[in-house]
Scaffold this motif. Structure first.
Motif, PDB file in Angstrom:
ATOM      1  N   LEU A 180       0.823  -1.214   0.000  1.00  0.00           N
ATOM      2  CA  LEU A 180       0.000   0.000   0.000  1.00  0.00           C
ATOM      3  C   LEU A 180       0.856   1.262   0.000  1.00  0.00           C
ATOM      4  O   LEU A 180       0.717   2.114   0.861  1.00  0.00           O
ATOM      5  CB  LEU A 180      -0.922   0.021   1.220  1.00  0.00           C
ATOM      6  N   GLY A 181       1.704   1.387  -0.998  1.00  0.00           N
ATOM      7  CA  GLY A 181       2.529   2.580  -1.117  1.00  0.00           C
ATOM      8  C   GLY A 181       1.806   3.704  -1.823  1.00  0.00           C
ATOM      9  O   GLY A 181       0.588   3.642  -2.079  1.00  0.00           O
ATOM     10  N   LEU A 182       2.542   4.734  -2.169  1.00  0.00           N
ATOM     11  CA  LEU A 182       1.972   5.925  -2.800  1.00  0.00           C
ATOM     12  C   LEU A 182       1.216   5.580  -4.086  1.00  0.00           C
ATOM     13  O   LEU A 182       0.133   6.111  -4.337  1.00  0.00           O
ATOM     14  CB  LEU A 182       3.074   6.950  -3.085  1.00  0.00           C
ATOM     15  N   LYS A 183       1.768   4.692  -4.885  1.00  0.00           N
ATOM     16  CA  LYS A 183       1.107   4.284  -6.137  1.00  0.00           C
ATOM     17  C   LYS A 183      -0.294   3.754  -5.856  1.00  0.00           C
ATOM     18  O   LYS A 183      -1.274   4.150  -6.499  1.00  0.00           O
ATOM     19  CB  LYS A 183       1.956   3.231  -6.847  1.00  0.00           C
ATOM     20  N   GLU A 184      -0.408   2.884  -4.874  1.00  0.00           N
ATOM     21  CA  GLU A 184      -1.717   2.304  -4.533  1.00  0.00           C
ATOM     22  C   GLU A 184      -2.642   3.359  -3.924  1.00  0.00           C
ATOM     23  O   GLU A 184      -3.842   3.366  -4.206  1.00  0.00           O
ATOM     24  CB  GLU A 184      -1.537   1.128  -3.569  1.00  0.00           C
TER      25      GLU A 184
ATOM     26  N   PRO B   2     -11.715  -1.917   2.134  1.00  0.00           N
ATOM     27  CA  PRO B   2     -11.267  -3.255   2.554  1.00  0.00           C
ATOM     28  C   PRO B   2      -9.772  -3.484   2.270  1.00  0.00           C
ATOM     29  O   PRO B   2      -9.099  -4.169   3.033  1.00  0.00           O
ATOM     30  CB  PRO B   2     -12.139  -4.201   1.725  1.00  0.00           C
ATOM     31  N   THR B   3      -9.257  -2.887   1.197  1.00  0.00           N
ATOM     32  CA  THR B   3      -7.830  -3.017   0.887  1.00  0.00           C
ATOM     33  C   THR B   3      -6.994  -2.506   2.051  1.00  0.00           C
ATOM     34  O   THR B   3      -6.019  -3.140   2.462  1.00  0.00           O
ATOM     35  CB  THR B   3      -7.484  -2.232  -0.389  1.00  0.00           C
ATOM     36  N   PHE B   4      -7.374  -1.353   2.591  1.00  0.00           N
ATOM     37  CA  PHE B   4      -6.644  -0.780   3.716  1.00  0.00           C
ATOM     38  C   PHE B   4      -6.843  -1.596   4.984  1.00  0.00           C
ATOM     39  O   PHE B   4      -5.888  -1.948   5.662  1.00  0.00           O
ATOM     40  CB  PHE B   4      -7.111   0.661   3.980  1.00  0.00           C
ATOM     41  N   SER B   5      -8.087  -1.871   5.320  1.00  0.00           N
ATOM     42  CA  SER B   5      -8.354  -2.535   6.605  1.00  0.00           C
ATOM     43  C   SER B   5      -7.776  -3.948   6.645  1.00  0.00           C
ATOM     44  O   SER B   5      -7.397  -4.424   7.711  1.00  0.00           O
ATOM     45  CB  SER B   5      -9.843  -2.530   6.931  1.00  0.00           C
ATOM     46  N   GLN B   6      -7.644  -4.600   5.491  1.00  0.00           N
ATOM     47  CA  GLN B   6      -7.025  -5.922   5.475  1.00  0.00           C
ATOM     48  C   GLN B   6      -5.512  -5.828   5.652  1.00  0.00           C
ATOM     49  O   GLN B   6      -4.905  -6.655   6.335  1.00  0.00           O
ATOM     50  CB  GLN B   6      -7.357  -6.653   4.175  1.00  0.00           C
ATOM     51  N   ALA B   7      -4.888  -4.823   5.060  1.00  0.00           N
ATOM     52  CA  ALA B   7      -3.431  -4.679   5.144  1.00  0.00           C
ATOM     53  C   ALA B   7      -2.985  -4.125   6.488  1.00  0.00           C
ATOM     54  O   ALA B   7      -1.918  -4.475   6.972  1.00  0.00           O
ATOM     55  CB  ALA B   7      -2.932  -3.771   4.023  1.00  0.00           C
TER      56      ALA B   7
ATOM     57  N   LEU C 267      -6.279   4.170  -5.456  1.00  0.00           N
ATOM     58  CA  LEU C 267      -7.470   4.013  -4.614  1.00  0.00           C
ATOM     59  C   LEU C 267      -8.136   5.352  -4.272  1.00  0.00           C
ATOM     60  O   LEU C 267      -9.243   5.375  -3.747  1.00  0.00           O
ATOM     61  CB  LEU C 267      -7.101   3.277  -3.322  1.00  0.00           C
ATOM     62  N   LYS C 268      -7.407   6.445  -4.512  1.00  0.00           N
ATOM     63  CA  LYS C 268      -7.910   7.805  -4.274  1.00  0.00           C
ATOM     64  C   LYS C 268      -8.134   8.130  -2.794  1.00  0.00           C
ATOM     65  O   LYS C 268      -8.896   9.018  -2.456  1.00  0.00           O
ATOM     66  CB  LYS C 268      -9.183   8.079  -5.086  1.00  0.00           C
TER      67      LYS C 268
ATOM     68  N   TRP D 182      -3.121   7.651  12.617  1.00  0.00           N
ATOM     69  CA  TRP D 182      -3.236   7.927  11.190  1.00  0.00           C
ATOM     70  C   TRP D 182      -4.716   7.909  10.800  1.00  0.00           C
ATOM     71  O   TRP D 182      -5.447   7.006  11.202  1.00  0.00           O
ATOM     72  CB  TRP D 182      -2.498   6.870  10.375  1.00  0.00           C
ATOM     73  N   ALA D 183      -5.130   8.883  10.002  1.00  0.00           N
ATOM     74  CA  ALA D 183      -6.517   8.962   9.536  1.00  0.00           C
ATOM     75  C   ALA D 183      -6.579   8.652   8.047  1.00  0.00           C
ATOM     76  O   ALA D 183      -5.700   9.047   7.281  1.00  0.00           O
ATOM     77  CB  ALA D 183      -7.076  10.361   9.781  1.00  0.00           C
ATOM     78  N   CYS D 184      -7.646   8.000   7.654  1.00  0.00           N
ATOM     79  CA  CYS D 184      -7.893   7.750   6.244  1.00  0.00           C
ATOM     80  C   CYS D 184      -8.632   8.967   5.672  1.00  0.00           C
ATOM     81  O   CYS D 184      -9.630   9.423   6.240  1.00  0.00           O
ATOM     82  CB  CYS D 184      -8.742   6.485   6.083  1.00  0.00           C
ATOM     83  N   VAL D 185      -8.130   9.497   4.559  1.00  0.00           N
ATOM     84  CA  VAL D 185      -8.744  10.661   3.921  1.00  0.00           C
ATOM     85  C   VAL D 185      -8.846  10.446   2.415  1.00  0.00           C
ATOM     86  O   VAL D 185      -8.061   9.703   1.832  1.00  0.00           O
ATOM     87  CB  VAL D 185      -7.953  11.966   4.188  1.00  0.00           C
ATOM     88  N   GLU D 186      -9.820  11.126   1.809  1.00  0.00           N
ATOM     89  CA  GLU D 186      -9.900  11.196   0.352  1.00  0.00           C
ATOM     90  C   GLU D 186      -8.805  12.142  -0.109  1.00  0.00           C
ATOM     91  O   GLU D 186      -8.683  13.257   0.419  1.00  0.00           O
ATOM     92  CB  GLU D 186     -11.252  11.744  -0.091  1.00  0.00           C
ATOM     93  N   ILE D 187      -8.021  11.723  -1.078  1.00  0.00           N
ATOM     94  CA  ILE D 187      -6.910  12.551  -1.528  1.00  0.00           C
ATOM     95  C   ILE D 187      -7.415  13.867  -2.129  1.00  0.00           C
ATOM     96  O   ILE D 187      -6.872  14.928  -1.855  1.00  0.00           O
ATOM     97  CB  ILE D 187      -6.020  11.777  -2.522  1.00  0.00           C
ATOM     98  N   ALA D 188      -8.461  13.816  -2.946  1.00  0.00           N
ATOM     99  CA  ALA D 188      -8.939  15.011  -3.650  1.00  0.00           C
ATOM    100  C   ALA D 188      -9.461  16.091  -2.708  1.00  0.00           C
ATOM    101  O   ALA D 188      -9.275  17.278  -2.961  1.00  0.00           O
ATOM    102  CB  ALA D 188     -10.023  14.631  -4.656  1.00  0.00           C
ATOM    103  N   THR D 189     -10.092  15.679  -1.603  1.00  0.00           N
ATOM    104  CA  THR D 189     -10.742  16.657  -0.731  1.00  0.00           C
ATOM    105  C   THR D 189     -10.057  16.820   0.618  1.00  0.00           C
ATOM    106  O   THR D 189     -10.259  17.820   1.298  1.00  0.00           O
ATOM    107  CB  THR D 189     -12.198  16.258  -0.457  1.00  0.00           C
TER     108      THR D 189
END
Length: 154
Positions: free
Chosen positions: A44-48, A126-131, A52-53, A111-118
């Motif tokens: 889950l690096g910058l590319k991902e 699920p990709t994040f919560s599984q990793a 995933l936005k 760490w907080a999960c945020v939308e990159i655009a906003t």
């Protein structure tokens, strides 16, 4: 499943402040560096993040400087995830000098999960919560007789 992650670094001249030891700001940079290296190994690096936005951003740090580090010393930067909910992951850090078996630094980050655009909060996909799963109770991240996924900085 997440695990304990180690990054070995050598203290460089640029890390040293006017008092002759590692500057406190460098420890914050090392927190970022080891967290980034860890998430890269989790896929889950910058590319991902960009695909995933959404991304994880630091919203709170707590640090405890315990002993000084000096130029030329090899330091193990250790990190692991210890908690997770829909919006936040919680990461721990311990920086260790093997030469004298000294813990130099401890810290944690929310760490907080945020939308990159906003930049607005977003529930983790699920990709994040599984990793970003916390380590199991069987692992003792303060036991430095065990080295974990080790990356050596060049």
């Amino acid at each position: 499943m997440s695990t304990v992650f180690d990054l070995e670094i050598t203290v460089q001249p640029c890390h040293i402040d006017s008092l002759g030891h590692v500057n406190n700001v460098i420890y914050m940079q090392w927190m970022q560096d080891v967290a980034t290296a860890h998430i890269e190994t989790l896929g889950l690096g910058l590319k991902e993040y960009l695909e995933l936005k959404h991304a994880m951003v630091a919203v709170e740090h707590h640090v405890h400087y315990r002993k000084a580090a000096f130029e030329g010393e090899k330091i193990i930067l250790r990190t692991w995830l210890n908690d997770l909910n829909a919006l936040y992951s919680f990461r721990q850090y311990v920086f260790y000098r093997s030469e004298d078996q000294a813990i130099l630094f401890t810290g944690n980050t929310k760490w907080a999960c945020v939308e990159i655009a906003t930049g607005r909060p977003k529930r983790m996909s699920p990709t994040f919560s599984q990793a970003y799963q916390p380590i199991t109770e069987q692992l003792n991240p303060l036991d430095f007789s065990n080295l974990y996924t080790m990356v050596v900085e060049q």
